[in-house]
Scaffold this motif. Structure first.
Motif, short mmCIF file in Angstrom:
data_model
loop_
_atom_site.label_atom_id
_atom_site.label_comp_id
_atom_site.label_asym_id
_atom_site.label_seq_id
_atom_site.Cartn_x
_atom_site.Cartn_y
_atom_site.Cartn_z
N ALA A 134 -26.48 51.37 61.70
CA ALA A 134 -25.64 52.16 62.60
C ALA A 134 -25.40 51.22 63.88
O ALA A 134 -24.23 51.36 64.52
N ASN A 135 -26.43 50.65 64.45
CA ASN A 135 -26.28 50.16 65.69
C ASN A 135 -25.72 48.61 65.51
O ASN A 135 -25.70 47.77 66.67
N ARG A 136 -25.40 48.27 64.51
CA ARG A 136 -24.54 46.87 64.26
C ARG A 136 -25.61 45.72 64.57
O ARG A 136 -25.28 44.71 64.93
N SER A 137 -27.16 46.01 64.50
CA SER A 137 -28.10 45.07 64.84
C SER A 137 -28.48 43.95 63.63
O SER A 137 -29.17 43.10 63.79
N SER A 138 -28.11 44.77 62.51
CA SER A 138 -28.44 43.97 61.07
C SER A 138 -27.55 44.58 59.75
O SER A 138 -26.92 45.30 59.79
N THR A 168 -34.83 30.91 43.42
CA THR A 168 -34.52 31.92 42.62
C THR A 168 -35.22 33.05 42.01
O THR A 168 -36.37 32.81 42.18
N ALA A 169 -34.89 34.22 41.84
CA ALA A 169 -35.66 35.39 41.40
C ALA A 169 -34.86 36.24 40.53
O ALA A 169 -33.87 36.22 40.18
N ALA A 170 -36.01 37.19 39.94
CA ALA A 170 -35.12 38.28 39.05
C ALA A 170 -34.19 39.45 39.70
O ALA A 170 -33.61 40.00 38.98
N GLY A 171 -34.67 39.50 40.93
CA GLY A 171 -33.88 40.41 41.97
C GLY A 171 -34.56 40.75 43.21
O GLY A 171 -35.41 40.01 43.51
N GLY A 172 -34.28 41.57 44.07
CA GLY A 172 -34.82 41.86 45.19
C GLY A 172 -33.78 42.38 46.34
O GLY A 172 -32.74 42.99 45.98
N SER A 173 -34.39 42.21 47.49
CA SER A 173 -33.33 42.68 48.96
C SER A 173 -33.84 41.61 49.79
O SER A 173 -34.70 40.78 50.08
N ALA A 174 -32.83 41.69 50.98
CA ALA A 174 -32.79 40.97 52.23
C ALA A 174 -32.38 41.65 53.30
O ALA A 174 -31.58 42.57 53.06
N THR A 175 -32.79 41.34 54.59
CA THR A 175 -32.29 41.73 55.82
C THR A 175 -31.63 40.52 56.39
O THR A 175 -32.28 39.57 56.62
N LEU A 176 -30.52 40.87 57.01
CA LEU A 176 -29.77 39.73 57.91
C LEU A 176 -29.69 40.36 59.17
O LEU A 176 -29.16 41.41 59.51
N ILE A 177 -30.38 39.75 59.91
CA ILE A 177 -30.67 40.10 61.37
C ILE A 177 -29.67 39.26 62.49
O ILE A 177 -29.52 38.20 62.48
N GLY A 178 -29.03 40.05 63.15
CA GLY A 178 -28.04 39.53 64.35
C GLY A 178 -27.18 40.51 64.70
O GLY A 178 -26.89 41.18 63.92
N SER A 179 -26.89 40.60 66.08
CA SER A 179 -25.79 41.61 66.67
C SER A 179 -24.15 41.11 66.08
O SER A 179 -24.19 40.08 65.61
N ALA A 180 -23.36 42.00 66.29
CA ALA A 180 -21.91 41.59 65.73
C ALA A 180 -21.53 40.55 66.53
O ALA A 180 -21.90 40.12 67.57
N THR A 227 -22.36 37.48 66.02
CA THR A 227 -23.19 36.17 66.02
C THR A 227 -23.65 35.87 64.76
O THR A 227 -23.65 36.66 63.67
N ASN A 228 -24.26 34.64 64.39
CA ASN A 228 -24.73 34.14 63.24
C ASN A 228 -25.99 34.81 63.03
O ASN A 228 -26.88 35.00 63.94
N ARG A 229 -25.83 35.61 61.83
CA ARG A 229 -27.42 36.30 61.37
C ARG A 229 -28.20 35.49 60.64
O ARG A 229 -27.93 34.49 59.96
N GLU A 230 -29.54 35.91 60.77
CA GLU A 230 -30.60 35.13 60.13
C GLU A 230 -31.21 35.86 59.11
O GLU A 230 -31.11 36.94 59.32
N LEU A 231 -31.50 35.08 58.01
CA LEU A 231 -32.30 35.74 56.91
C LEU A 231 -33.66 36.27 57.16
O LEU A 231 -34.55 35.24 57.52
N ARG A 232 -33.84 37.50 57.14
CA ARG A 232 -35.32 38.05 57.28
C ARG A 232 -35.56 38.83 56.26
O ARG A 232 -34.92 39.45 55.47
N ASN A 233 -36.84 39.15 56.25
CA ASN A 233 -37.67 40.16 55.49
C ASN A 233 -37.14 39.93 54.01
O ASN A 233 -36.48 41.09 53.37
#
Length: 242
Positions: free
Chosen positions: A73-77, A98-110, A112-118
């Protein structure tokens, strides 16, 4: 609300630094305060490729049969979910997971280049990282926490980590590390850096280390060690317990 299809369908959100290809996309587009449009929610299906920070040294590509994207909602990720088989490729340093599935968070404000986290991965996980030589990791299930200059691998299942590199004299050396569970910290897998392939470790189960290389005179060296636990501090000192 939107629904698009194509063979392939190509999309791009400049303020989110993201581009994608798929065969079908549904979701919601919202107008930002500056009047630009961005993906609030998107469900992508059919040979999906998402590229974060396209055309830059921070480029990360996620490929899976279906991927969903949800903007904070705050466009931070943004949160990315991939329920099916997934491949994650980072550009610098070169790494592939590689994996069978999962999730990821992309961190960074609008805008800007976002970083792969969590990153949370399920099923058989295989990772190859070309930094300080080449490291390969094989396990079942993995939680990967990315920080600015480091990556922490939280391993709850047995794993094997192999590093092939060269010593200061340019001679090849190999380290094979096996354990039942634990945590390993490495330099960031999405930002090039220098240093040891493993910066700290805290491992349990029957831990084994096998080293093959040469000493400063060029003579062959082989070392095998095992213990019930193993720690390695920031200075590189290894302690085997039990």
């Amino acid at each position: 609300d939107f629904e698009f299809s194509g063979k392939p369908l190509r999309g791009r959100s400049s303020s989110q630094k993201i581009a994608f290809t798929a065969t079908r996309a549904t979701g919601q587009i919202r107008s930002g305060k500056d009047g630009t449009m961005y993906l609030l929610k998107a469900n992508l299906t059919g040979s999906v490729d998402i590229t974060q920070n396209p055309g830059t040294s921070d480029e990360v590509q996620i490929s899976s049969p279906s991927i969903s994207i949800s903007e904070a909602a705050n466009r931070s990720s943004a949160t990315v979910n991939f329920p099916g088989a997934v491949t994650i490729v980072s550009k610098n340093p070169a790494s592939t997971i590689t994996a069978a599935g999962g999730s990821a968070t992309l961190i960074g404000s609008a805008n800007t280049n976002r970083e792969l986290r969590n990153v949370k991965l399920s099923g058989t996980v295989n990772a190859t990282i070309s930094q300080e030589g080449t490291s390969t990791l094989t396990t079942t299930g993995l939680d990967l926490d990315q920080a600015a200059n480091s990556s922490t691998f939280n391993l709850s299942r047995p794993f094997t980590l192999t590093n092939n590199s060269k010593n200061p004299s340019g001679q090849p050396q190999r380290v094979i590390l096996k354990a039942t569970a634990g945590t390993i910290t490495t330099p960031s897998i999405t930002k090039a850096s220098s240093g040891r392939p493993i910066t700290t470790a805290n491992l349990r189960g029957r831990v084994t280390i096998n080293f093959t290389g040469t000493d400063k005179d060029g003579s062959p060296v082989e070392l095998s060690a095992s213990g019930d636990r193993m720690t390695m501090d920031a200075k590189g000192e290894i302690l085997l317990i039990g």
